[in-house]
Design a protein around this motif. Structure first.
Motif, mmCIF file in Angstrom:
data_model
loop_
_atom_site.group_PDB
_atom_site.id
_atom_site.type_symbol
_atom_site.label_atom_id
_atom_site.label_comp_id
_atom_site.label_asym_id
_atom_site.label_seq_id
_atom_site.Cartn_x
_atom_site.Cartn_y
_atom_site.Cartn_z
ATOM 1 N N MET A 125 6.608 -6.360 15.951
ATOM 2 C CA MET A 125 7.091 -6.911 14.616
ATOM 3 C C MET A 125 6.688 -5.960 13.554
ATOM 4 O O MET A 125 7.416 -5.830 12.598
ATOM 5 C CB MET A 125 6.758 -8.383 14.401
ATOM 6 N N ILE A 126 5.274 -5.561 13.450
ATOM 7 C CA ILE A 126 4.896 -4.674 12.405
ATOM 8 C C ILE A 126 5.548 -3.348 12.465
ATOM 9 O O ILE A 126 6.038 -2.640 11.430
ATOM 10 C CB ILE A 126 3.565 -4.553 12.622
ATOM 11 N N ASP A 127 5.902 -2.704 13.686
ATOM 12 C CA ASP A 127 6.533 -1.385 13.904
ATOM 13 C C ASP A 127 7.979 -1.604 13.473
ATOM 14 O O ASP A 127 8.461 -0.624 13.002
ATOM 15 C CB ASP A 127 6.342 -1.290 15.400
ATOM 16 N N ALA A 128 8.736 -2.870 13.542
ATOM 17 C CA ALA A 128 9.770 -2.998 13.108
ATOM 18 C C ALA A 128 10.251 -2.621 11.608
ATOM 19 O O ALA A 128 11.278 -2.252 11.196
ATOM 20 C CB ALA A 128 10.620 -4.434 13.552
ATOM 21 N N ALA B 237 0.891 -0.989 -0.025
ATOM 22 C CA ALA B 237 -0.004 -0.162 0.048
ATOM 23 C C ALA B 237 1.005 1.119 0.034
ATOM 24 O O ALA B 237 0.495 2.112 -0.639
ATOM 25 C CB ALA B 237 -0.857 -0.010 1.246
ATOM 26 N N ALA B 238 1.980 1.073 0.729
ATOM 27 C CA ALA B 238 2.985 2.163 0.553
ATOM 28 C C ALA B 238 3.850 2.319 -0.593
ATOM 29 O O ALA B 238 4.662 3.165 -0.560
ATOM 30 C CB ALA B 238 3.894 2.278 1.965
ATOM 31 N N GLY B 239 3.682 1.481 -1.565
ATOM 32 C CA GLY B 239 4.609 1.462 -2.716
ATOM 33 C C GLY B 239 5.879 0.823 -2.530
ATOM 34 O O GLY B 239 6.613 1.030 -3.362
ATOM 35 N N PRO C 20 2.732 -1.066 20.039
ATOM 36 C CA PRO C 20 3.733 -2.426 20.353
ATOM 37 C C PRO C 20 4.009 -2.523 21.796
ATOM 38 O O PRO C 20 3.600 -1.498 22.719
ATOM 39 C CB PRO C 20 5.041 -1.564 19.839
ATOM 40 N N LEU C 21 4.525 -3.531 22.187
ATOM 41 C CA LEU C 21 4.951 -3.949 23.564
ATOM 42 C C LEU C 21 6.193 -2.828 23.953
ATOM 43 O O LEU C 21 7.091 -2.809 23.344
ATOM 44 C CB LEU C 21 5.308 -5.470 23.619
ATOM 45 N N THR D 244 3.199 2.115 10.986
ATOM 46 C CA THR D 244 2.919 2.469 12.352
ATOM 47 C C THR D 244 1.161 2.409 12.398
ATOM 48 O O THR D 244 0.657 2.822 13.309
ATOM 49 C CB THR D 244 3.217 3.828 12.574
ATOM 50 N N ASP D 245 0.401 2.008 11.012
ATOM 51 C CA ASP D 245 -0.732 1.897 11.036
ATOM 52 C C ASP D 245 -1.211 0.530 11.444
ATOM 53 O O ASP D 245 -1.046 -0.117 10.450
ATOM 54 C CB ASP D 245 -1.321 2.444 9.784
#
Length: 445
Positions: free
Chosen positions: A416-419, A130-132, A438-439, A423-424
């Motif tokens: 893991m997603i934030d890594a 989605a971010a290209g 995130p934790l 951030t959405d």
């Protein structure tokens, strides 16, 4: 030392469509990567649940864990300075039992809300696209024993089946580079690749003249790094070639475990070792940023590895069978820990082509499970082992970090997603989770 600009380097690579597919996108991504302690890549290492009493450290001083000799997690000591180990985190539906999707989706089948089931790897792929931020291969999903009864942990609305055959996995990773043919109905989709390997012909032979031209135009350091990538691909091809010979196996500086392309059910888990090699090669060539390996399903993993003293099946034989003191499960868990450490060492040994450290410095490796307490069939204490390199996403310590938390395990998945710089989190996990963040305390600042 001869110096060349990124533009000239890519121009040389672009002399061949095949070489361009194999290398140029990597240099683009390195040059354009945003600064900060984020990962360029993620590898999900996914296994069945374990017995908490054999998994927990022998002792913990501050946050530094100690594992006694013979402990199933003792192999982690070799890379402890890169690890954050997490325990105690409950899922949102801990009684969902085997087959629950909670492990890496953050929610179970019966969780309320409008969110569909999507595993953390697939969510990352969706957000990157989605971010290209596209890759030649959006993701790699490989696994052993995927034809067995039970479910895998990977979803994108429906359950996703990992690729089992090492030959098929290799072809997926290097699609557009490996020669392909259109199979006849009922024919072998890997016929071209298999024929190429039987004739001891490398995909790199197809690019021979172009690669020779490239090398003449490279400086000494870039020449050396390119050679490392090419050699890693040749070694992997030789292992695959060996797996096609009667009896399997070909020496490549050591014993090569026999692995049949069709994933012989009697020794299927060793195929994941080849899968991990393919993933490292794919990362080095920037074929993908997201890769996952699953060991068995939630109901079955045929081990049958007398060489480690485990001639049995994991679920009914080791977790619920006659295994006093979990002696055989300890041996299997130790072997899995060795595979986890092994892929970290391979990533550490492979340099980034631009000289900014190693592949491991820019990769998050996450060992995840389908449940925290497999003998009791619950997810009250989910367990993770996270690893990143020097200057990577994780806040690490020389003695390693072991953290017990009662936060929802989904927050580790959000980390893991934030890594990966995402951030959405909308659309992932349990919509009823109070803290969609995130934790805290595991990411470096």
């Amino acid at each position: 030392m001869r110096s060349h600009s990124r533009r000239n380097f890519i121009k040389g690579v672009g002399a061949s469509l095949g070489a361009s597919l194999l290398f140029s996108s990597f240099y683009d991504s390195v040059a354009d990567a945003a600064p900060g302690r984020k990962a360029k890549r993620i590898l999900v290492f996914f296994t069945m649940g374990t017995a908490p009493e054999i998994w927990k450290p022998t002792s913990v001083s501050g946050e530094s864990p100690t594992y006694a000799d013979g402990h199933c997690m003792k192999p982690l000591d070799e890379v402890k300075q890169h690890l954050v180990i997490l325990d105690g985190l409950p899922s949102g539906s801990p009684a969902n039992n085997h087959g629950s999707a909670d492990g890496i989706t953050g929610m179970g089948y019966f969780s309320p809300g409008a969110y569909g089931l999507i595993s953390v790897d697939q969510f990352i792929v969706k957000k990157l696209e989605a971010a290209g931020q596209t890759s030649p291969v959006p993701f790699l999903l490989f696994g052993a024993n995927v034809a067995a009864s039970g479910k895998t942990g990977f979803y994108n609305g429906t359950n996703l089946a990992p690729t089992a055959s090492p030959l098929s996995a290799f072809r997926e990773a290097f699609s557009g580079v490996v020669p392909t043919t259109t199979p006849t109905p009922g024919g072998n989709p890997n016929a071209a690749l298999e024929d190429m390997l039987r004739r001891r012909k490398s995909i790199l032979d197809n690019l021979k003249s172009e690669l020779a031209t490239m090398k003449r135009d490279l400086g000494r350091e870039q020449y050396y790094k390119l050679d490392l990538h090419l050699e890693s691909i040749r070694l992997l091809e030789r292992e695959l070639e060996g797996s096609m010979q009667p009896g399997g196996g070909v020496p490549t500086g050591g014993a090569c475990a026999p692995v049949e392309p069709a994933m012989d059910r009697s020794n299927h888990v060793t195929g994941n070792s080849l899968h991990l090699d393919t993933i490292v090669a794919a990362f080095a060539c920037n074929r993908t940023r997201v890769a996952s390996v699953q060991w068995g399903t939630d109901q079955e993993m045929r081990v049958d590895m007398p060489e480690i003293g485990v001639p049995d099946e994991e679920h009914n034989g080791l977790i619920h069978g006659n295994d006093p003191g979990h002696a055989r499960l300890i041996k299997l868990e130790r072997w899995l820990a060795e595979q986890f450490v092994g892929v970290i060492k391979k990533l550490k040994a492979t340099p980034e082509p631009d000289g900014t450290g190693t592949l491991f410095d820019n990769t998050l490796v996450a060992w995840c499970r389908d449940m925290g307490d497999a003998p009791n069939h619950n997810q009250n204490e989910m367990k993770f082992v996270l690893a990143s390199g020097d200057g990577g996403y994780l806040k690490t310590a020389p003695g390693g970090r072991f953290i017990t938390s009662k936060e929802r395990h989904e927050r580790v998945l959000l980390s893991m997603i934030d890594a990966m710089g995402i951030t959405d989190f909308s659309g992932f996990g349990d919509p009823a989770l109070g803290s969609k963040s995130p934790l805290p305390g595991i990411a470096a600042t």
